[in-house]
Scaffold this active site. Structure first.
Site, mmCIF file in Angstrom:
data_model
loop_
_atom_site.group_PDB
_atom_site.id
_atom_site.type_symbol
_atom_site.label_atom_id
_atom_site.label_comp_id
_atom_site.label_asym_id
_atom_site.label_seq_id
_atom_site.Cartn_x
_atom_site.Cartn_y
_atom_site.Cartn_z
ATOM 1 N N GLN A 159 -6.661 8.093 4.662
ATOM 2 C CA GLN A 159 -5.557 7.983 5.624
ATOM 3 C C GLN A 159 -4.199 7.811 4.960
ATOM 4 O O GLN A 159 -3.165 7.988 5.580
ATOM 5 C CB GLN A 159 -5.786 6.765 6.549
ATOM 6 C CG GLN A 159 -6.970 6.918 7.453
ATOM 7 C CD GLN A 159 -7.436 5.582 8.008
ATOM 8 O OE1 GLN A 159 -6.965 5.135 9.039
ATOM 9 N NE2 GLN A 159 -8.366 4.941 7.326
ATOM 10 N N THR A 169 4.893 1.911 6.283
ATOM 11 C CA THR A 169 3.489 1.504 6.382
ATOM 12 C C THR A 169 2.761 2.446 7.328
ATOM 13 O O THR A 169 3.300 2.813 8.387
ATOM 14 C CB THR A 169 3.263 0.057 6.875
ATOM 15 O OG1 THR A 169 1.876 -0.098 7.176
ATOM 16 C CG2 THR A 169 4.062 -0.312 8.100
ATOM 17 N N GLY A 225 0.844 -1.206 0.000
ATOM 18 C CA GLY A 225 0.000 0.000 0.000
ATOM 19 C C GLY A 225 0.868 1.240 0.000
ATOM 20 O O GLY A 225 1.890 1.281 0.680
ATOM 21 N N GLY A 260 -5.177 -0.129 9.710
ATOM 22 C CA GLY A 260 -4.173 -0.637 10.651
ATOM 23 C C GLY A 260 -3.981 -2.124 10.559
ATOM 24 O O GLY A 260 -3.177 -2.712 11.269
ATOM 25 N N ARG A 261 -4.810 -2.726 9.694
ATOM 26 C CA ARG A 261 -4.753 -4.176 9.497
ATOM 27 C C ARG A 261 -4.925 -4.906 10.837
ATOM 28 O O ARG A 261 -5.859 -4.620 11.531
ATOM 29 C CB ARG A 261 -3.443 -4.546 8.816
ATOM 30 C CG ARG A 261 -3.602 -5.799 8.001
ATOM 31 C CD ARG A 261 -2.549 -5.965 6.980
ATOM 32 N NE ARG A 261 -3.111 -5.865 5.659
ATOM 33 C CZ ARG A 261 -2.394 -5.741 4.561
ATOM 34 N NH1 ARG A 261 -1.089 -5.637 4.641
ATOM 35 N NH2 ARG A 261 -2.978 -5.709 3.392
ATOM 36 N N HIS A 313 -9.082 5.127 2.544
ATOM 37 C CA HIS A 313 -7.802 5.477 1.917
ATOM 38 C C HIS A 313 -7.419 6.948 2.052
ATOM 39 O O HIS A 313 -6.285 7.314 1.705
ATOM 40 C CB HIS A 313 -7.810 5.046 0.452
ATOM 41 C CG HIS A 313 -7.839 3.551 0.309
ATOM 42 N ND1 HIS A 313 -9.002 2.822 0.429
ATOM 43 C CD2 HIS A 313 -6.847 2.648 0.122
ATOM 44 C CE1 HIS A 313 -8.722 1.530 0.305
ATOM 45 N NE2 HIS A 313 -7.420 1.400 0.115
ATOM 46 N N ASP A 364 0.478 1.443 9.023
ATOM 47 C CA ASP A 364 0.019 0.577 10.127
ATOM 48 C C ASP A 364 0.989 0.547 11.317
ATOM 49 O O ASP A 364 0.594 0.138 12.415
ATOM 50 C CB ASP A 364 -0.169 -0.860 9.621
ATOM 51 C CG ASP A 364 -1.116 -0.950 8.431
ATOM 52 O OD1 ASP A 364 -1.961 -0.050 8.289
ATOM 53 O OD2 ASP A 364 -1.003 -1.905 7.647
ATOM 54 N N GLU A 382 -10.008 -1.463 11.869
ATOM 55 C CA GLU A 382 -10.630 -2.340 10.856
ATOM 56 C C GLU A 382 -10.431 -3.822 11.157
ATOM 57 O O GLU A 382 -11.222 -4.662 10.729
ATOM 58 C CB GLU A 382 -10.060 -2.027 9.467
ATOM 59 C CG GLU A 382 -8.558 -2.272 9.367
ATOM 60 C CD GLU A 382 -7.974 -2.055 7.980
ATOM 61 O OE1 GLU A 382 -8.726 -1.726 7.053
ATOM 62 O OE2 GLU A 382 -6.750 -2.209 7.837
#
Ligand code: F6P
Length: 341
Positions: free
Chosen positions: A273, A125, A10, A170-171, A271, A127, A222
């Protein structure tokens, strides 16, 4: 030397700042730089573009990545690894700087272990879930965007006496939720690492309303495991389900409304973010990482990743950085919890 640079996974703000810093330092040391298009896909397909001083000029504030990105995993493409090695050779490359997260760098670590592939990593990332570094670049910008959104949601929540659920990315870790939740004064934060039940969350919200507050802000990651929300759907080449499609925020909002009777709305930041210009902090971090990565290449220190330890830029092994996810520790969650309800 001729050094390839790729950005994988990403996108996030700060990628271009790294490309600029890596290139500028390598040019200064007399090396040539080649951009590899769209992550590992560019090495599988042999898609390159030369990067000179003109191409890397004006990149510092620019979001996204001038090289493009993808979630291509050469280990999942037929003949993918051979194609990577072949194109690397025929392009006359001596080293690679891979800018990416767990997946992109995991491929780099494996190529290095199995083929002595001359790769250096830069931790990217939003995240912030990469081990062996305190912070990844892109994270600060994402937290900034989420905090601003939470601030804005406060005023509309208060005007309507509503509960506002904010779903952030944040996966499988809750770094963005916890940091933006603390910064934005969230009344409840739900993250994968801390399985607070909906009943307990609703108890806190009711308690807050009993104290005379007519609105609440709930931040949910999420990846939060909510009963009734399936972990199914499209999977990428690294085996990740698209978490945003689970709709955890919407489900949570409906359960809160049912259990508390308070009118509830959901905002999924998505997105947004990852878009736009990096914060000054991310620009500086990306720049420091880029310089370090270029120095590691120049010194022939392969299989390493630039990392932040405290305030110092150091290098760690790619293997260590990708061995496990960095989860939010309890003491960070305790800071957030002090303001629940
Ligand atoms: O890893 C970065 C990230 O933004 C995650 O937070 C999110 O789950 C995922 O990527 C979204 O991926 P895509 O851009 O493929 O929808």
């Amino acid at each position: 030397m001729k050094i390839g640079v790729l950005t994988g996974g990403g996108d996030c703000p700060g990628l271009n700042a790294v490309i600029r810093a890596v290139s500028r330092r390598l040019f200064a040391r007399g090396h040539a730089v080649v951009g590899i298009r769209e992550g590992w896909r560019g090495l599988v397909d042999g898609h390159f573009e030369p990067l000179g001083p003109r191409e890397v000029s004006g990149l510092l504030p620019r979001g996204g990545t001038i090289l493009g990105t993808s979630r291509t995993n050469p280990y999942r493409v037929d003949g993918g690894v051979d194609a990577v090695l072949q194109h690397f050779r025929t392009e006359g490359l001596d080293a690679l700087v891979a800018i990416g997260g767990e997946d992109t760098l995991g491929v780099g670590a494996r190529l290095h272990a199995e083929h002595e592939f001359p790769v250096v990593g830069v931790p990217k990332t939003i995240d912030n879930d990469l081990s062996a570094t305190d912070y990844t670049f892109g994270f600060d910008t994402a937290v900034f965007i989420c905090t601003e959104a939470i601030d804005r949601l406060h005023t509309t929540a208060e005007s309507h006496n509503r509960v506002m659920v904010v779903e952030v990315m944040g996966r499988h870790t809750g770094w963005i939720a916890v940091m933006s939740g603390i910064a934005g004064g969230a009344d409840m934060i739900l993250i994968p690492e801390q399985p607070v039940s909906i009943e307990d969350a609703c108890k806190e919200i009711r308690h807050r309303h009993d104290r005379g507050k007519d609105f609440s802000i709930v931040v949910v990651s999420e990846g939060y495991e909510l009963e009734g929300v399936a972990d199914e759907g499209e999977v990428d080449e690294f085996g990740h389900v698209r978490l945003s499609e689970r709709g955890v925020g919407a489900q949570l909002a409906s359960q809160i409304e049912q259990q508390t009777g308070f009118e509830t709305r959901v905002t999924v930041l998505g997105h947004v973010q990852r878009g736009g210009s990096p914060t000054p902090r991310d620009r500086v971090l990306a720049t420091r990482y880029g310089l370090k990565a270029a120095d590691l290449v120049h010194d022939g220190s392969f299989g390493r990743m630039a990392a932040l330890h405290g305030d110092r830029i150091v290098d760690v092994s790619l293997e260590e950085a990708t061995a496990e996810l960095k989860r939010v520790p309890d003491d960070w969650f305790e800071v957030a919890r002090a303001f629940f309800g």
